[in-house]
Motif scaffolding. Structure first.
Motif, mmCIF file in Angstrom:
data_model
loop_
_atom_site.group_PDB
_atom_site.id
_atom_site.type_symbol
_atom_site.label_atom_id
_atom_site.label_comp_id
_atom_site.label_asym_id
_atom_site.label_seq_id
_atom_site.Cartn_x
_atom_site.Cartn_y
_atom_site.Cartn_z
ATOM 1 N N HIS A 1 -67.018 15.593 -58.724
ATOM 2 C CA HIS A 1 -67.809 15.582 -59.962
ATOM 3 C C HIS A 1 -69.266 15.838 -59.587
ATOM 4 N N GLU B 1 -78.790 12.180 -57.319
ATOM 5 C CA GLU B 1 -78.810 10.729 -57.122
ATOM 6 C C GLU B 1 -79.551 10.397 -55.836
ATOM 7 N N HIS C 1 -70.453 15.382 -55.768
ATOM 8 C CA HIS C 1 -69.791 14.308 -55.008
ATOM 9 C C HIS C 1 -68.304 14.617 -54.878
ATOM 10 N N HIS D 1 -73.632 15.116 -60.759
ATOM 11 C CA HIS D 1 -74.670 14.423 -61.519
ATOM 12 C C HIS D 1 -75.789 15.450 -61.711
ATOM 13 N N THR E 1 -71.735 4.868 -57.264
ATOM 14 C CA THR E 1 -72.949 4.876 -58.086
ATOM 15 C C THR E 1 -72.618 4.679 -59.563
HETATM 16 ZN ZN ZN Z 1 -71.040 10.633 -58.129
#
Ligand code: ZN
Ligand code: SG5
Length: 263
Positions: free
Chosen positions: A94, A106, A119, A96, A200
């Motif tokens: 996925h 992140e 990630h 962010h 996270t």
């Molecule tokens: Zn992530």
């Protein structure tokens, strides 16, 4: 079936800031990677991803990001080497991202923000029987982080970008087959930072060996714009909210070593 669809994180909602409770709490992620404080470890091995594109199953908008999920019932798609002692199984990847190209990642490197971060999530199938068990345990998960920068259009990513309109709303899912996440790795996967941290998103467990790539990948502004056209909200909701800024705030390092595979 892929690991993550077995779960409903009912306490997870768009743009949550802090969890109700953090188990432990002194090994949380994400963090700022201070390059001059990272420790070169010559014993760190090359990373060995071995992914079978046939294990790719579906894309799912879970109301926080979109997840590309893999069949993790066998050892067909694995990660070993690097800082890892065991073999880990691929379960999902996925991203962010931010509302603008000025932020969205992140992790940061010397405080530098990137517009997005990939990630790739794996769990320790040598030590644990199920993903849900691994999530709760030390050394249960290994996540590869890759920074995205704006530049040339990414050919590999485009197949995914083309599928995203089908999962615009929260809780929507679409079949997605034969996608090899190795195509999203930078050309040099042997330069990375590694440290012990957490998920996270809830449950924020401190189960993760983080492997953050030194090299970024390039994607076009238009490709990221399609990420930003996704929604945090389901089709039923009256007020629709754009899926942007789905990153967690940075967490204190608290004396943890960050090792680098390169000097
Ligand atoms: Zn992530
Ligand atoms: C876990 O962490 C979550 C994922 C979450 C990533 O893999 O799964 C569980 O904890 C199930 C118990 O959440 C889901 O799969 C939703 C059910 O992924 C996301 O929420 C997408 C951002 C987050 O992992 S991360 O630390 O690499 N960011």
């Amino acid at each position: 079936t892929a690991c993550s669809s077995k779960y409903v994180l009912s306490h997870m909602h768009p743009m949550w800031q802090e969890p109700l409770a953090i188990p432990g709490g002194d090994r949380q992620s994400p963090i700022d990677i201070v390059v001059r404080k990272s420790l070169f470890d010559p014993h760190l091995k090359p990373l060995v991803p071995a992914y079978d594109p046939q294990t790719c199953q579906q894309i799912w908008n879970n109301g926080y990001s979109f997840l590309v999920e893999y069949d993790d019932t066998t050892d067909k798609s694995t990660l070993k080497g690097g800082p890892l002692e065991d073999q880990f199984r691929l379960c999902q990847f996925h991203f962010h991202w931010g509302e603008s190209n000025a932020w969205g990642s992140e992790h940061t490197v010397d405080r530098k923000l990137f517009p997005a971060e990939l990630h790739i999530v794996h769990w320790n199938a040598e030590k644990y029987d199920l993903f849900e068990e691994a999530v709760m345990e030390e050394n249960g998960l290994a996540v590869i982080g890759v920074f995205l920068k704006i530049g040339k259009r990414h050919e590999g990513l485009q197949k995914l970008v083309d599928a995203l309109p089908a999962v615009r709303h929260k809780d929507s899912m679409v079949d997605f087959e034969r996608f090899n996440p190795a195509c999203l790795l930078p050309s040099n996967i042997n330069d990375y930072w590694t440290y012990h941290g957490s998920l996270t998103t809830p449950p924020l467990t401190e189960a993760v060996t983080w492997i953050v790539m030194k090299q970024h990948i390039e994607v076009s502004h238009d490709q990221l714009a399609v990420f930003r056209s996704l929604l945090f909200t389901s089709a039923e909701e009256e007020v629709q909210k754009g899926m942007v800024n789905n990153f967690r705030v940075q967490q204190p390092l608290r004396g943890r070593p960050i090792r680098s595979s390169f000097s």
